[in-house]
Design an enzyme around this catalytic site. Structure first.
Site, short mmCIF file in Angstrom:
data_model
loop_
_atom_site.label_atom_id
_atom_site.label_comp_id
_atom_site.label_asym_id
_atom_site.label_seq_id
_atom_site.Cartn_x
_atom_site.Cartn_y
_atom_site.Cartn_z
N GLY A 284 -33.09 37.40 -16.47
CA GLY A 284 -32.19 37.34 -17.91
C GLY A 284 -32.23 38.69 -18.75
CD GLN B 185 -38.66 31.26 -23.59
OE1 GLN B 185 -38.62 30.80 -23.84
NE2 GLN B 185 -38.97 32.57 -23.11
CB CYS C 86 -52.44 28.84 -19.64
SG CYS C 86 -53.57 29.82 -17.61
#
Length: 364
Positions: A71, A179, A318
C-alpha cells in the site's frame, strides 16, 4: 487464552492462500518476463490473478491493475506520478488530515518540491464534508486523495460523491483503500475512482504485495525505473507467489463478503453496545453507521492508552483502543474482551488521581 483483534494492522494468511502460493516457489518458479515456454505458464497465471483483481474492483480492463510491493508504494506512486504528470495544469493537491502516513508524508515531500497541499478537516465522526471538499478545489488543483476508510476509527468516507465532485472539476481522484478493499464493496467505475491503492496482507493475503489501480484514462509515469515489467511502468522482477496469493485471498474475501459483513458487524456492534452500557465515561469513535464491519474504536476517560495495551496483552488480547475483528471473531471472544476490558478500566481508574477528583466533584 489468546485473542487477536488487531486485523487492521495485519491478518493471518489463509491456509488456502499458502497452498496456492507454494508451487510458485518450488515448481512454477520461472521469471514471467522470460521468453521461453517454461515461463509462459507462470506469466499466464499471473495475468489471471490480474484479471481476478480487476473483476473484483469493477475495472474496465485488467491492464489497469499494477502490482506493487504494498500500500505505501502504491500511495507514493499515485501521488508523485500524478503530480509530475499534471504539473503543466497546476500544482495544487487536496487530501485530509486523517490520511495514513503513506499519504501524509508523501504530501509533505511534494510540498518541498513546489506543490501546494490542502489538508481538509473532518467532522467529529471522521467524515469529509463534500461541500468543504468542493470549496477547496481551485483552478490549479490537479489531484485529490481521500482514503476510502480510516485505518484507526473505521469511518467510511463518501467516496462516490467526492469522486463525482472531483471529476466535475477536472481533478484526478485517488483513494487509499488499504483498509477497505476486500472488506466492503468497491466499484471503481461506479464510484468515480481514477486510482486506488490496496495491500494484500490486510485481507488474509501475504505481506509485501499490493496493487495500484490506474484508470486507462489517466496517464502517469513510472515510479520504479529499470526493466519493462508492468508495461514498463513498475520495474522489478515480479513477486509471483505474492501476486498469486493476493489474488486468491481477494477472491475468497469477495465470495464471502456479504456473509462476513453481516457476521462481523454483528459482533462489532455487540462489543460497542456492551462497552457503552457497562463502562462509564466511554465513547465510540467514528461513524456508527458508515464504518468498517470489523472496526471498534473507543475513548475511555481518565486512563492512559499505553497502560491499557500492556494490561490487555497480559490477558492474551492483542489490541488497544482500536479493536479490529477478523473473520474468525466470535461472540464468546468479544465477551471475553469486554469482560477483561471492564476490569482493566476499573483498575486503571482506581489509580488515577484525575478520576478520583472527578468522582468527588460529581458527588458534591
Amino acid at each position: 487464552k489468546f485473542i487477536y483483534m488487531d486485523n487492521a494492522a495485519t491478518t493471518a494468511v489463509r491456509q488456502e492462500v499458502v497452498d496456492a502460493m507454494v508451487p510458485y516457489f518450488t515448481e512454477s518458479y520461472a521469471n514471467p518476463s522470460s521468453v521461453y515456454s517454461f515461463a509462459q505458464k507462470t506469466k499466464n497465471d499471473m495475468e489471471e490473478a490480474r484479471e481476478t483483481i480487476a473483476s473484483i474492483l469493477g475495472a474496465a480492463k485488467p491492464n489497469e491493475i499494477y502490482f506493487t510491493g504494498g500500500g505505501s508504494e502504491s500511495d507514493n506512486w499515485a501521488l508523485k506520478a500524478a503530480a509530475e504528470a499534471f504539473k503543466s495544469k497546476g500544482n495544487h493537491i487536496i487530501t485530509t488530515k486523517i490520511e495514513h502516513h503513506a499519504i501524509l508524508h508523501t504530501c509533505e515531500w511534494l510540498e518541498k518540491h513546489g506543490y501546494e497541499v490542502t489538508y481538509l478537516d473532518v467532522d467529529e465522526y471522521g467524515k469529509v464534508d463534500p461541500i468543504e471538499f468542493e470549496a477547496a478545489i481551485k483552478d490549479t488543483t490537479i489531484l485529490a486523495s481521500i482514503m476510502f476508510a480510516n485505518n484507526e476509527i473505521g469511518t467510511v468516507e463518501p467516496i462516490k460523491e467526492l469522486g463525482a465532485i472531483a471529476h466535475s472539476k477536472g481533478v484526478i481522484f485517488h483513494t487509499d483503500a488499504v483498509q477497505a478493499f476486500a472488506h466492503i464493496p468497491i466499484n471503481v467505475q461506479e464510484m468515480n475512482i481514477d486510482m486506488l491503492s490496496a495491500s494484500g496482507h490486510k485481507f488474509h493475503g501475504p505481506k509485501g504485495i499490493g496493487f495500484l489501480y490506474v484508470s486507462n484514462k489517466v496517464k502517469i509515469g513510472s515510479f520504479i525505473h529499470g526493466g519493462s515489467q508492468e508495461r514498463s511502468r513498475r520495474a522489478g522482477t515480479h513477486n509471483v507467489p505474492g501476486i498469486i496469493g493476493m489474488a486468491k485471498a481477494a477472491s475468497i474475501a469477495n465470495t464471502n463478503m456479504s456473509e462476513n459483513i453481516k457476521n462481523i458487524s454483528a459482533i462489532r456492534d455487540h462489543i460497542i453496545d456492551r462497552v457503552l452500557a457497562e463502562i462509564p465515561y466511554s465513547r465510540v469513535n467514528g461513524d456508527r453507521t458508515d464504518r468498517l464491519p470489523g472496526n471498534v474504536h473507543f475513548c475511555f476517560r481518565f486512563i492512559e492508552g499505553e497502560s491499557m495495551l500492556i494490561m490487555l496483552d497480559q490477558k492474551g488480547i492483542c489490541g488497544s483502543l482500536r479493536l479490529s475483528l477478523g473473520e474468525d471473531a466470535t461472540i464468546e471472544d468479544a465477551d471475553y474482551v469486554v469482560d477483561e476490558l471492564k476490569g482493566i478500566v476499573e483498575r486503571l481508574r482506581s489509580m488515577s488521581p484525575l478520576y478520583e477528583d472527578f468522582v468527588k466533584e460529581q458527588g458534591k
